[in-house]
Design a protein around this motif. Structure first.
Motif, PDB file in Angstrom:
ATOM      1  N   ALA A  56       0.798  -1.260  -0.125  1.00  0.00           N
ATOM      2  CA  ALA A  56       0.354  -0.259  -0.113  1.00  0.00           C
ATOM      3  C   ALA A  56       0.792   0.961  -0.031  1.00  0.00           C
ATOM      4  N   PRO A  57      -0.040   2.420  -0.834  1.00  0.00           N
ATOM      5  CA  PRO A  57       1.178   3.301  -0.754  1.00  0.00           C
ATOM      6  C   PRO A  57       1.907   3.561   0.500  1.00  0.00           C
ATOM      7  N   ARG A  58       0.909   3.757   1.759  1.00  0.00           N
ATOM      8  CA  ARG A  58       1.643   4.234   3.186  1.00  0.00           C
ATOM      9  C   ARG A  58       3.021   3.198   3.301  1.00  0.00           C
ATOM     10  N   PHE A  59       2.678   2.856   3.115  1.00  0.00           N
ATOM     11  CA  PHE A  59       4.270   1.858   3.401  1.00  0.00           C
ATOM     12  C   PHE A  59       5.427   1.796   1.874  1.00  0.00           C
ATOM     13  N   ASP A  60       5.165   2.367   1.387  1.00  0.00           N
ATOM     14  CA  ASP A  60       6.263   2.793  -0.127  1.00  0.00           C
ATOM     15  C   ASP A  60       5.870   4.027  -0.688  1.00  0.00           C
ATOM     16  N   VAL A  61       7.059   4.555  -0.776  1.00  0.00           N
ATOM     17  CA  VAL A  61       6.714   6.318  -1.553  1.00  0.00           C
ATOM     18  C   VAL A  61       6.282   6.053  -2.867  1.00  0.00           C
ATOM     19  N   ASN A  62       6.946   4.786  -3.162  1.00  0.00           N
ATOM     20  CA  ASN A  62       7.414   4.698  -5.017  1.00  0.00           C
ATOM     21  C   ASN A  62       6.099   4.380  -5.504  1.00  0.00           C
ATOM     22  N   ALA A  63       4.408   3.870  -4.364  1.00  0.00           N
ATOM     23  CA  ALA A  63       3.839   3.141  -5.376  1.00  0.00           C
ATOM     24  C   ALA A  63       2.803   4.751  -5.531  1.00  0.00           C
TER      25      ALA A  63
END
Lengths: 309, 82
Positions: free
Chosen positions: A142-149
């Motif tokens: 999920a985006p909150r765990f990875d800034v590239n998503a």
């Protein structure tokens, strides 16, 4: 018929996905997109609801007492509420056919830190080293765990802010009328649709095996609204010089951001690791990436230049 | 820039009509874009031209009936409202 090409055909997905180590302290459960705040919320609101609720039943009991005691209207209310529940069930079952709600939820699983980091990345992508999206058991994190998503929160908010800022800019020049707001929104959405259709058509023609979904594409193409807002606001404060400076900076940043992001999605694995591969297929894909990235500054200018005088 | 969603909505039936108009025998075969000429062996990947030909043929097949409906609605609306 080189073996590397055959291997690439056999595994259509990019094999160089990074597996996130399972024992990561920050992630409770990556399949759970949103934090569970139900217990704390009910405790906090329960205390507040009681004093507010005391007023209502006393006021509504007297005029409705006689109404509700009638058994026929009781039955009618029960029937009505069961009908409403059935309707809601039907809508919930069928909505998933038209709008992929669960897929959309992934794109809105963001938090403040992610938004801050992503906005910083959009205006200054030059120092960021690792652009690959992390995967957890074959699904992207999920985006909150990875800034590239990719996410849809920033593009949606930026689009609405762009329409409001356009209204503000028109208002300061005495050119405002309410239907112009709708015109700006419609125009930006129409250009977004044209872009998405053109890129989907090009991806189909060049037969790119990519996991770039349509919603991903909409998310990436929506990031340019951030630069547009910055440019118009600077143009309002400092005139044309400020507008051109900030818009130029944001154009170059979005260009670099798009190239670095799309390179991993569209180009073959070898090229993604930095080795320039000569071959007709990779060349076409490189041209497509460059074309998509070059279209962003053009559209950013086209959609904002009439707002700054 | 008066490029709105409505102009996209007007352009879409026009473009799809244009693709559906291309006649297989009278035109496409003459310029070498007939679908029976294009598909060669099982090459590793079809080129752009064969993808285009496939696209034209699928649009013509799939969109035939919806285009009839959309065109009829457009004719009626344009006659009524100008």
């Amino acid at each position: 018929m080189n073996p590397a090409g055959l291997a690439a055909v056999g595994t259509p997905r990019q094999p160089s996905k990074r597996r996130v180590p399972v024992s990561q302290p920050g992630m409770a459960d990556p399949h759970q997109l949103f934090d569970d705040t139900s217990s704390s919320q009910s405790r906090g609101y329960g205390a507040q609801r009681v004093p507010g609720g005391l007023g209502y039943p006393a006021a509504s009991a007297s005029p409705q007492g006689a109404f509700l005691a009638d058994p026929v209207s009781n039955m009618a209310m029960a029937y009505g509420s069961s009908l409403a529940a059935q309707g809601k069930e039907l809508v919930d079952k069928n909505i998933d056919r038209f709008i992929p709600v669960t897929k959309l939820k992934y794109y809105f699983a963001v938090d403040t830190m992610y938004v801050g980091k992503k906005l910083g990345l959009l205006v200054f992508p030059y120092l960021h080293q690792d652009w690959e999206v992390q995967y957890q058991q074959d699904t992207p994190v999920a985006p909150r765990f990875d800034v590239n998503a990719p996410d849809l929160y920033i593009p949606a908010m930026a689009f609405i802010t762009y329409v409001l800022v356009a209204g503000l800019a028109l208002g300061t020049q005495d050119r405002f009328s309410p239907d112009l707001l709708g015109l700006q929104a419609s125009s930006a959405l129409a250009w977004l649709t044209v872009e998405v259709l053109a890129i989907l058509l090009s991806l189909y023609l060049i037969t790119v095996n990519t996991d770039l979904s349509t919603i991903d594409l909409v998310a990436f193409l929506g990031y340019k609204y951030v630069g547009m807002i910055g440019g118009v606001l600077m143009g309002l404060l400092f005139g044309k010089i400020g507008y051109y400076l900030v818009l130029g900076w944001c154009c170059v940043s979005i260009f670099v951001f798009m190239i670095r992001t799309l390179r991993l999605k569209i180009l073959a694995e070898a090229a993604a690791e930095g080795i320039p591969v000569r071959g007709a297929r990779n060349q076409l894909r490189m041209y497509l990436t460059m074309a998509v990235a070059a279209a962003q500054p053009l559209l950013m200018y086209w959609l904002t230049f009439h707002l700054v005088r | 820039m008066a490029f709105t969603l409505y102009s996209l909505l007007q352009a879409a039936p026009l473009c799809v009509n244009a693709i559906a108009l291309l006649h297989e025998e009278r035109f496409l075969k003459k310029i070498g874009w007939g679908t029976d000429q294009g598909i060669g062996g099982f090459g590793e990947e079809p080129g752009i031209k064969s993808q285009l030909m496939n696209l034209i043929r699928s649009v013509r097949t799939v969109m035939r009936v919806p285009l009839i409906i959309v065109n009829s609605i457009a004719i009626v609306l344009l006659l009524l409202f100008g």
